[in-house]
Design a protein around this motif. Structure first.
Motif, short mmCIF file in Angstrom:
data_model
loop_
_atom_site.label_atom_id
_atom_site.label_comp_id
_atom_site.label_asym_id
_atom_site.label_seq_id
_atom_site.Cartn_x
_atom_site.Cartn_y
_atom_site.Cartn_z
N ASN A 5 75.83 29.60 56.24
CA ASN A 5 77.19 30.01 56.52
C ASN A 5 77.59 31.22 55.68
N GLY A 6 78.37 30.95 54.60
CA GLY A 6 78.77 32.09 53.77
C GLY A 6 77.62 32.60 52.93
N LEU A 7 77.80 33.80 52.40
CA LEU A 7 76.79 34.39 51.52
C LEU A 7 77.27 34.23 50.07
N PHE A 8 76.35 33.94 49.18
CA PHE A 8 76.70 33.71 47.77
C PHE A 8 76.24 34.93 46.96
N ILE A 9 77.22 35.70 46.48
CA ILE A 9 76.92 36.94 45.73
C ILE A 9 77.40 36.79 44.29
N THR A 10 76.54 37.09 43.35
CA THR A 10 76.95 37.01 41.95
C THR A 10 76.89 38.41 41.32
N ILE A 11 77.69 38.58 40.29
CA ILE A 11 77.73 39.87 39.59
C ILE A 11 77.57 39.61 38.09
N GLU A 12 76.67 40.36 37.49
CA GLU A 12 76.26 40.07 36.11
C GLU A 12 76.18 41.35 35.28
N GLY A 13 76.09 41.16 33.98
CA GLY A 13 75.91 42.29 33.07
C GLY A 13 76.43 41.93 31.69
N VAL A 14 76.16 42.79 30.72
CA VAL A 14 76.64 42.51 29.36
C VAL A 14 78.16 42.67 29.31
N ARG A 78 79.80 24.28 35.55
CA ARG A 78 79.15 24.75 36.79
C ARG A 78 79.08 23.64 37.84
N ALA A 79 78.79 22.41 37.39
CA ALA A 79 78.69 21.29 38.35
C ALA A 79 80.02 21.11 39.07
N GLN A 80 81.10 21.14 38.30
CA GLN A 80 82.43 20.96 38.86
C GLN A 80 82.78 22.13 39.81
N HIS A 81 82.46 23.31 39.37
CA HIS A 81 82.74 24.53 40.14
C HIS A 81 81.99 24.52 41.47
N LEU A 82 80.73 24.12 41.41
CA LEU A 82 79.93 24.09 42.64
C LEU A 82 80.48 23.07 43.62
N ASP A 83 80.79 21.89 43.09
CA ASP A 83 81.22 20.80 43.98
C ASP A 83 82.61 21.04 44.56
N ARG A 84 83.51 21.54 43.72
CA ARG A 84 84.91 21.65 44.16
C ARG A 84 85.25 22.98 44.82
N LEU A 85 84.49 24.01 44.53
CA LEU A 85 84.89 25.31 45.07
C LEU A 85 83.76 26.04 45.82
N ILE A 86 82.62 26.22 45.17
CA ILE A 86 81.60 27.11 45.77
C ILE A 86 80.98 26.50 47.02
N ARG A 87 80.49 25.26 46.92
CA ARG A 87 79.84 24.68 48.11
C ARG A 87 80.80 24.53 49.29
N PRO A 88 82.03 24.02 49.05
CA PRO A 88 82.96 23.92 50.20
C PRO A 88 83.25 25.28 50.84
N ALA A 89 83.39 26.32 50.03
CA ALA A 89 83.69 27.64 50.60
C ALA A 89 82.51 28.12 51.45
N LEU A 90 81.30 27.99 50.92
CA LEU A 90 80.12 28.44 51.68
C LEU A 90 79.99 27.65 52.98
N ALA A 91 80.24 26.35 52.87
CA ALA A 91 80.12 25.50 54.07
C ALA A 91 81.16 25.86 55.12
N ALA A 92 82.30 26.39 54.65
CA ALA A 92 83.35 26.80 55.60
C ALA A 92 83.08 28.22 56.12
N GLY A 93 81.96 28.79 55.77
CA GLY A 93 81.59 30.11 56.28
C GLY A 93 82.12 31.27 55.46
#
Ligand code: Z5A
Length: 216
Positions: A5-14, A78-93
Motif C-alpha cells: 500500500n503506502g511507501l515507507f520513506i525515512t530520512i537520516e543524517g547527523v 518504536r514498537a508503539q510508533h509502529l503499531d499505533r501510527l506507521i503500520r495503520p497508515a501504510l495499510a490505509a495506503g
C-alpha cells in the motif's frame, strides 16, 4: 516494494543536517503529486513514544543512562510508533515520511555508543518483524557544520552534548549503510546551500521512485 500500500520513506543524517527543513520539500513534492502521506519522527510519533523521546533527550548529570537502557527505550518507542501510527497508515495506503528510524539506531547506538550490532538486529526483528523502509534519504554533512547549525538553536540535549568524535562515527556508519544498501538508500550532499540540497534531493527522489514503481 515491500509495502503493497503506502511507501515507507525515512530520512537520516547527523545532528543539524537539515532533515526537518528538507521534509518540507518532500511534503510539497508528494502533495503536488496528489499522494496521501503522514510525517512523523523517531523517537516519537505517538503520545507514549513522545514521552520516551523526552526521557531520552533529557540531560541528567546525576546518573548516566546506560547504552543498553537507551537502546531498549528507543525500541520501546518504536514498537508503539509502529503499531499505533506507521503500520495503520501504510495499510490505509498512505505514505509515511519518518524523520529517523532504525538506521539511526545502528549509527548512534551501534557506531556511536559501541553497542553490539547483533543486539540491535535482534531487537529490529522482534519489533519490526519484516517491516523495513522502502527508501532512505541520507543527508551527508561534516558533523562539525551540523553541530554549528544546531548550536545556534536552544539548549543542547543529551545527544547534542556528545563530542565531535561520536558524530564522526555516526556519519561514517550512515555512509556504510548507504554503500551496503544502495538500492534502498540515496545520499545527498547536505553541505550545499539549502536550495541546491533540496533540488538534488528531488531529482534523486524522482529517479528512485520511478525505479521502485518499475519493480512493482
Ligand atoms: N536517536 C538515536 O540515538 N537513535 C535512534 O534510533 C533514533 C534517534 C531514532 C533526536 O533526533 C536524537 O535521537 C538524535 C539522535 C537520537 N540526536 N542527535 N543528534 P532528532 O532527529 O530529533 O534530532 P536532530 O538530529 O537533533 O534533529 P535536528 O537538530 O532537528 O536536525 P535536522 O532536522 O536535521 O536539522 P534542521 O532543523 O532541518 O536544520 C538545522 C538548522 O540548519 C536550521 O536552522 C536550518 O535552517 C539550517 N539548515 C538546514 N539546511 C541547511 C543548509 N543546506 N545550509 C545552511 N543551513 C541549513
Amino acid at each position: 516494494m515491500q509495502n503493497k500500500n503506502g511507501l515507507f520513506i525515512t530520512i537520516e543524517g547527523v545532528e543539524g543536517v537539515g532533515k526537518s527543513t528538507n521534509i518540507e520539500t518532500i511534503k510539497q513534492f508528494l502533495a503536488g503529486r496528489g499522494i496521501e502521506f503522514i510525517v512523523t519522527r523517531e523517537p516519537g510519533g505517538t503520545l507514549w513514544s513522545e514521552q520516551i523521546r523526552n526521557l531520552l533527550l533529557q540531560v541528567n548529570d546525576d546518573e548516566d543512562l546506560m547504552g543498553l537502557s537507551e537502546l531498549l527505550l528507543i525500541f520501546a518507542a518504536r514498537a508503539q510508533h509502529l503499531d499505533r501510527l506507521i503500520r495503520p497508515a501504510l495499510a490505509a495506503g498512505k505514505w509515511v515520511i519518518c524523520d529517523r528510524f532504525t538506521d539511526a539506531t545502528y549509527a548512534y547506538q551501534g557506531a556511536g555508543r559501541g553497542l553490539d550490532r547483533s543486539k540491535i538486529a535482534e531487537l529490529e526483528t522482534l519489533v519490526q518483524e519484516e517491516l523495513r523502509p522502502d527508501l532512505t534519504i541520507i543527508l551527508d554533512l561534516d558533523p562539525q557544520i551540523g553541530l554549528q547549525r544546531a548550536q545556534n538553536r536552544a539548549a543542547l540535549d543529551r545527544f547534542e552534548r556528545e563530542k565531535l568524535e561520536f558524530f564522526e562515527k555516526v556519519r561514517q556508519a550512515y555512509l556504510d549503510i548507504a554503500s551496503a544498501e544502495q538500492e534502498r538508500c540515496i545520499v545527498v550532499d547536505a553541505s550545499q546551500d539549502l536550495e541546491a540540497v533540496s533540488s538534488e534531493l528531488l531529482i534523486r527522489l524522482e529517479e528512485k521512485l520511478s525505479l521502485l514503481q518499475k519493480d512493482d
